[in-house]
Design an enzyme around this catalytic site. Sequence first.
Site, PDB file in Angstrom:
ATOM      1  N   ASP A  15       8.487  -1.986 -21.126  1.00 35.39           N
ATOM      2  CA  ASP A  15       8.583  -1.123 -19.935  1.00 35.39           C
ATOM      3  C   ASP A  15       9.501  -1.640 -18.817  1.00 35.39           C
ATOM      4  O   ASP A  15       9.128  -1.610 -17.640  1.00 35.39           O
ATOM      5  CB  ASP A  15       7.176  -0.860 -19.364  1.00 35.39           C
ATOM      6  CG  ASP A  15       6.264  -0.115 -20.343  1.00 35.39           C
ATOM      7  OD1 ASP A  15       6.696   0.131 -21.482  1.00 35.39           O
ATOM      8  OD2 ASP A  15       5.129   0.204 -19.963  1.00 35.39           O
ATOM      9  N   ASP A  53       7.334   3.576 -21.175  1.00 35.69           N
ATOM     10  CA  ASP A  53       6.270   4.423 -20.633  1.00 35.69           C
ATOM     11  C   ASP A  53       6.880   5.805 -20.395  1.00 35.69           C
ATOM     12  O   ASP A  53       7.954   5.913 -19.771  1.00 35.69           O
ATOM     13  CB  ASP A  53       5.791   3.779 -19.314  1.00 35.69           C
ATOM     14  CG  ASP A  53       4.318   3.989 -19.032  1.00 35.69           C
ATOM     15  OD1 ASP A  53       3.486   3.887 -19.968  1.00 35.69           O
ATOM     16  OD2 ASP A  53       3.976   4.235 -17.855  1.00 35.69           O
ATOM     17  N   HIS A  55       5.654   9.661 -19.535  1.00 37.81           N
ATOM     18  CA  HIS A  55       4.571  10.592 -19.223  1.00 37.81           C
ATOM     19  C   HIS A  55       5.095  11.993 -18.883  1.00 37.81           C
ATOM     20  O   HIS A  55       6.097  12.128 -18.156  1.00 37.81           O
ATOM     21  CB  HIS A  55       3.787  10.113 -18.001  1.00 37.81           C
ATOM     22  CG  HIS A  55       3.160   8.756 -18.155  1.00 37.81           C
ATOM     23  ND1 HIS A  55       2.342   8.428 -19.216  1.00 37.81           N
ATOM     24  CD2 HIS A  55       3.201   7.650 -17.354  1.00 37.81           C
ATOM     25  CE1 HIS A  55       1.912   7.179 -19.054  1.00 37.81           C
ATOM     26  NE2 HIS A  55       2.429   6.679 -17.954  1.00 37.81           N
ATOM     27  N   HIS A  59       0.440  14.089 -15.680  1.00 35.53           N
ATOM     28  CA  HIS A  59      -0.300  13.208 -16.604  1.00 35.53           C
ATOM     29  C   HIS A  59      -1.651  12.804 -16.016  1.00 35.53           C
ATOM     30  O   HIS A  59      -1.783  12.613 -14.798  1.00 35.53           O
ATOM     31  CB  HIS A  59       0.538  11.954 -16.902  1.00 35.53           C
ATOM     32  CG  HIS A  59      -0.008  11.128 -18.000  1.00 35.53           C
ATOM     33  ND1 HIS A  59      -0.578   9.890 -17.792  1.00 35.53           N
ATOM     34  CD2 HIS A  59      -0.098  11.372 -19.337  1.00 35.53           C
ATOM     35  CE1 HIS A  59      -0.975   9.402 -18.968  1.00 35.53           C
ATOM     36  NE2 HIS A  59      -0.693  10.279 -19.908  1.00 35.53           N
ATOM     37  N   HIS A  88       4.671   8.241 -12.171  1.00 37.62           N
ATOM     38  CA  HIS A  88       5.700   7.283 -12.612  1.00 37.62           C
ATOM     39  C   HIS A  88       6.157   7.629 -14.021  1.00 37.62           C
ATOM     40  O   HIS A  88       5.419   8.219 -14.797  1.00 37.62           O
ATOM     41  CB  HIS A  88       5.150   5.841 -12.577  1.00 37.62           C
ATOM     42  CG  HIS A  88       4.031   5.623 -13.560  1.00 37.62           C
ATOM     43  ND1 HIS A  88       2.727   5.963 -13.280  1.00 37.62           N
ATOM     44  CD2 HIS A  88       4.032   5.138 -14.823  1.00 37.62           C
ATOM     45  CE1 HIS A  88       1.966   5.690 -14.332  1.00 37.62           C
ATOM     46  NE2 HIS A  88       2.727   5.194 -15.290  1.00 37.62           N
ATOM     47  N   LYS A 113       5.423   5.847 -25.239  1.00 34.59           N
ATOM     48  CA  LYS A 113       3.956   5.885 -25.212  1.00 34.59           C
ATOM     49  C   LYS A 113       3.494   6.551 -23.932  1.00 34.59           C
ATOM     50  O   LYS A 113       4.214   6.550 -22.934  1.00 34.59           O
ATOM     51  CB  LYS A 113       3.396   4.462 -25.295  1.00 34.59           C
ATOM     52  CG  LYS A 113       3.875   3.599 -24.144  1.00 34.59           C
ATOM     53  CD  LYS A 113       3.473   2.159 -24.294  1.00 34.59           C
ATOM     54  CE  LYS A 113       3.982   1.313 -23.157  1.00 34.59           C
ATOM     55  NZ  LYS A 113       3.522   1.713 -21.816  1.00 34.59           N
ATOM     56  N   CYS A 158       0.412  -3.127 -19.487  1.00 31.23           N
ATOM     57  CA  CYS A 158       1.032  -2.806 -20.771  1.00 31.23           C
ATOM     58  C   CYS A 158       1.301  -4.036 -21.636  1.00 31.23           C
ATOM     59  O   CYS A 158       1.166  -3.982 -22.858  1.00 31.23           O
ATOM     60  CB  CYS A 158       2.268  -1.952 -20.554  1.00 31.23           C
ATOM     61  SG  CYS A 158       1.797  -0.313 -19.941  1.00 31.23           S
TER      62      CYS A 158
HETATM   63  C1  VGL Z   1       1.986   0.350 -16.785  1.00 29.99           C
HETATM   64  C2  VGL Z   1       0.496   1.172 -15.267  1.00 29.99           C
HETATM   65  C3  VGL Z   1       0.740   2.451 -15.693  1.00 29.99           C
HETATM   66  C4  VGL Z   1       2.668  -0.853 -17.370  1.00 29.99           C
HETATM   67  C5  VGL Z   1       2.246   1.619 -17.236  1.00 29.99           C
HETATM   68  O1  VGL Z   1       3.793  -0.720 -17.885  1.00 29.99           O
HETATM   69  O2  VGL Z   1       2.078  -1.952 -17.294  1.00 29.99           O
HETATM   70  N1  VGL Z   1       1.104   0.121 -15.818  1.00 29.99           N
HETATM   71  N2  VGL Z   1       1.613   2.661 -16.676  1.00 29.99           N
HETATM   72 ZN    ZN Z   2       2.120   4.673 -17.193  1.00 32.44          ZN
END
Ligand code: VGL
Ligand code: ZN
Length: 210
Positions: A15, A53, A55, A59, A88, A113, A158
């Site tokens: 990410d 990530d 979404h 979401h 995000h 994901k 993550c």
């Molecule tokens: C993440 C919060 C929400 C991450 C992703 O990449 O750690 N954290 N979505």
């Molecule tokens: Zn996320």
Amino acid sequence: MPITPRSDDMLLVVDLQYDFLPGGQLAVAGGDQIILLINRLGRRFENVGMTQDWHPAGHISFASSHSGTQPFEVMQLPYGPQVLWPDHCVWDTHGAQFSADVELPHTQLVVRKGYHEVVDSYSGFQEADRRTKTGLEGYLRERGIRRLFIAGLATDFCVNWTAVDAAAAGFETHVIEDACRAIDTGGSLAKAWADMHAAGVRRIVAGDIV
Ligand code: VGL
Ligand code: ZN
């Protein structure tokens, strides 16, 4: 402990997207400081994968999807407790793109994901319902990958969930601590290291890779 990369290893970069970097919607402090280190690490690995990530708008993990809630509150959802986040990494927005500073041209695989509207997915392997798979495990097995080296954002979400699932799937799993940065909300970072330790994840630093 010095570790030398092999052809059955993969560096899995989690990410590295604008929304998790300073100025982004869910900025992780110091997130930008790991990019050059990860670029350098990447040159040592024949096999590199990335997670992204990804979404849909609205979401379920977004506080804005639940009236009367604020980001960083925890909400009970059918699959368990969910931290609510600022919006995000929405499909096809700038914030969802990988940083242009990431230089890993030999990346073989990008796993997206969190694309189902009603389930979050911190892990690159499976969604937060603990049942719906992304396909990453099958990919790694077909490629003959046995050891995973994980870096990126965020250590306590993550990276943590991906590492725990990797170890449970039988991969020898290493998290490169100084190539990660954390969100650390509500004690999440200490809990993450405890969970990774219990799962048999190895905690290393970039200097261990020689
Ligand atoms: C993440 C919060 C929400 C991450 C992703 O990449 O750690 N954290 N979505
Ligand atoms: Zn996320």
